[in-house]
Design an enzyme around this catalytic site. Sequence first.
Site, PDB file in Angstrom:
ATOM      1  N   ARG A 281      12.072  -7.274   4.724  1.00 20.46           N
ATOM      2  CA  ARG A 281      12.220  -5.834   4.941  1.00 20.46           C
ATOM      3  C   ARG A 281      13.008  -5.578   6.232  1.00 20.46           C
ATOM      4  O   ARG A 281      13.910  -4.741   6.258  1.00 20.46           O
ATOM      5  CB  ARG A 281      10.809  -5.210   5.048  1.00 20.46           C
ATOM      6  CG  ARG A 281      10.738  -3.749   5.360  1.00 20.46           C
ATOM      7  CD  ARG A 281       9.365  -3.195   5.064  1.00 20.46           C
ATOM      8  NE  ARG A 281       8.404  -3.403   6.140  1.00 20.46           N
ATOM      9  CZ  ARG A 281       7.095  -3.146   6.056  1.00 20.46           C
ATOM     10  NH1 ARG A 281       6.596  -2.691   4.933  1.00 20.46           N
ATOM     11  NH2 ARG A 281       6.298  -3.344   7.075  1.00 20.46           N
TER      12      ARG A 281
ATOM     13  N   ARG B 241      11.277  -1.526  12.150  1.00 19.73           N
ATOM     14  CA  ARG B 241       9.988  -1.239  12.790  1.00 19.73           C
ATOM     15  C   ARG B 241       9.738  -2.207  13.934  1.00 19.73           C
ATOM     16  O   ARG B 241       9.931  -3.408  13.790  1.00 19.73           O
ATOM     17  CB  ARG B 241       8.863  -1.365  11.751  1.00 19.73           C
ATOM     18  CG  ARG B 241       8.577  -0.069  11.028  1.00 19.73           C
ATOM     19  CD  ARG B 241       7.586  -0.251   9.922  1.00 19.73           C
ATOM     20  NE  ARG B 241       6.317  -0.842  10.357  1.00 19.73           N
ATOM     21  CZ  ARG B 241       5.232  -0.886   9.576  1.00 19.73           C
ATOM     22  NH1 ARG B 241       5.269  -0.368   8.378  1.00 19.73           N
ATOM     23  NH2 ARG B 241       4.130  -1.441  10.021  1.00 19.73           N
TER      24      ARG B 241
ATOM     25  N   LYS C  96       0.832  -1.217   0.000  1.00 20.50           N
ATOM     26  CA  LYS C  96       0.000   0.000   0.000  1.00 20.50           C
ATOM     27  C   LYS C  96       0.864   1.263   0.000  1.00 20.50           C
ATOM     28  O   LYS C  96       0.620   2.186  -0.768  1.00 20.50           O
ATOM     29  CB  LYS C  96      -0.926   0.038   1.231  1.00 20.50           C
ATOM     30  CG  LYS C  96      -1.895  -1.128   1.337  1.00 20.50           C
ATOM     31  CD  LYS C  96      -2.829  -0.984   2.538  1.00 20.50           C
ATOM     32  CE  LYS C  96      -2.140  -0.988   3.877  1.00 20.50           C
ATOM     33  NZ  LYS C  96      -1.603  -2.303   4.291  1.00 20.50           N
TER      34      LYS C  96
ATOM     35  N   ARG D 243      -1.071  -8.640  13.437  1.00 25.13           N
ATOM     36  CA  ARG D 243      -1.481  -7.684  12.387  1.00 25.13           C
ATOM     37  C   ARG D 243      -2.337  -8.377  11.332  1.00 25.13           C
ATOM     38  O   ARG D 243      -3.321  -7.809  10.841  1.00 25.13           O
ATOM     39  CB  ARG D 243      -0.248  -7.046  11.736  1.00 25.13           C
ATOM     40  CG  ARG D 243       0.333  -5.921  12.594  1.00 25.13           C
ATOM     41  CD  ARG D 243       1.802  -5.707  12.328  1.00 25.13           C
ATOM     42  NE  ARG D 243       2.090  -5.132  11.040  1.00 25.13           N
ATOM     43  CZ  ARG D 243       3.316  -5.171  10.466  1.00 25.13           C
ATOM     44  NH1 ARG D 243       4.313  -5.763  11.084  1.00 25.13           N
ATOM     45  NH2 ARG D 243       3.507  -4.603   9.308  1.00 25.13           N
TER      46      ARG D 243
HETATM   47  P1  ADP Z   1       1.041  -2.231   7.878  1.00 27.55           P
HETATM   48  O1  ADP Z   1       0.036  -2.007   6.794  1.00 27.55           O
HETATM   49  O2  ADP Z   1       2.318  -2.836   7.375  1.00 27.55           O
HETATM   50  O3  ADP Z   1       0.507  -2.963   9.081  1.00 27.55           O
HETATM   51  P2  ADP Z   1       0.870   0.569   8.821  1.00 27.55           P
HETATM   52  O4  ADP Z   1       2.010   1.511   8.824  1.00 27.55           O
HETATM   53  O5  ADP Z   1      -0.291   0.869   7.945  1.00 27.55           O
HETATM   54  O6  ADP Z   1       1.535  -0.837   8.441  1.00 27.55           O
HETATM   55  O7  ADP Z   1       0.311   0.367  10.314  1.00 27.55           O
HETATM   56  C1  ADP Z   1       1.156   0.067  11.392  1.00 27.55           C
HETATM   57  C2  ADP Z   1       0.338  -0.006  12.686  1.00 27.55           C
HETATM   58  O8  ADP Z   1      -0.236   1.289  12.967  1.00 27.55           O
HETATM   59  C3  ADP Z   1      -0.860  -0.953  12.693  1.00 27.55           C
HETATM   60  O9  ADP Z   1      -0.496  -2.288  12.988  1.00 27.55           O
HETATM   61  C4  ADP Z   1      -1.736  -0.331  13.792  1.00 27.55           C
HETATM   62  O10 ADP Z   1      -1.233  -0.623  15.074  1.00 27.55           O
HETATM   63  C5  ADP Z   1      -1.529   1.175  13.550  1.00 27.55           C
HETATM   64  N1  ADP Z   1      -2.535   1.733  12.597  1.00 27.55           N
HETATM   65  C6  ADP Z   1      -2.262   2.306  11.392  1.00 27.55           C
HETATM   66  N2  ADP Z   1      -3.382   2.719  10.785  1.00 27.55           N
HETATM   67  C7  ADP Z   1      -4.406   2.406  11.616  1.00 27.55           C
HETATM   68  C8  ADP Z   1      -5.823   2.564  11.561  1.00 27.55           C
HETATM   69  N3  ADP Z   1      -6.418   3.118  10.498  1.00 27.55           N
HETATM   70  N4  ADP Z   1      -6.559   2.113  12.621  1.00 27.55           N
HETATM   71  C9  ADP Z   1      -5.988   1.551  13.688  1.00 27.55           C
HETATM   72  N5  ADP Z   1      -4.659   1.364  13.807  1.00 27.55           N
HETATM   73  C10 ADP Z   1      -3.864   1.788  12.797  1.00 27.55           C
END
Ligand code: ADP
Length: 193
Positions: free
Chosen positions: A125, A137, A13, A148
């Site tokens: 990664r 991360r 994404k 996740r």
């Molecule tokens: P990925 O898609 O690889 O899990 P992101 O950077 O999108 O990585 O998200 C990392 C973390 O941030 C998620 O596992 C969650 O804890 C938090 N997070 C991000 N976006 C949201 C959201 N829209 N709602 C709730 N938690 C979120």
Amino acid sequence: MNIILLGPPGAGKGTQAGLLTQSRGLVQLSTGDMLREAQASGSAMGKIVADVMAKGQLVTDEIVIGLIREKLEQGGTGFIFDGFPRTLAQADALEALLAEMGQGLDAVIELRVNDEVLVGRIVGRAEEARAVGQPVRADDNAESLKTRLMAYYKQTSPLIGYYHAKGLLKGVDGLNEIDTVATDIAALLGAAG
Ligand code: ADP
């Protein structure tokens, strides 16, 4: 045009959102990036979310909706939502916020992948980052990744049906090369916007 990129962690994404900002001049709104920034800044909110994120759980709807609201209130048009919405409540909130601005969603692009590839990408990664001494991360480990993926299937994947019913869902094969995925997305979006 306003677009959502939907897909599990590691689906690509962020990569595709970055390319769309270049090709279409869209503004990328990544809640993951916003939350990591909050953490890095040491703000009170950053401290609250750190543990939840490291475990791979979802941050509360209230917090992420607040972050998106703040960005949208700055105005503008043409957003690409990356990692948001992740729950139906967030989807409803986004619709309401866009409606207040006299805008709506043009498309929801689902990046389709399989779990084995996701695990490989995310572990890879982390290994690459470690090899060159870059920070890894906190949630890029096997344990958090499992959480996740569960969060995705339980809380986020219902959005696929929801947006399909709204006639907004378009799927691309996220297992292809980055450039091919980008070309497929461009073809789906067509000349619109
Ligand atoms: P990925 O898609 O690889 O899990 P992101 O950077 O999108 O990585 O998200 C990392 C973390 O941030 C998620 O596992 C969650 O804890 C938090 N997070 C991000 N976006 C949201 C959201 N829209 N709602 C709730 N938690 C979120």
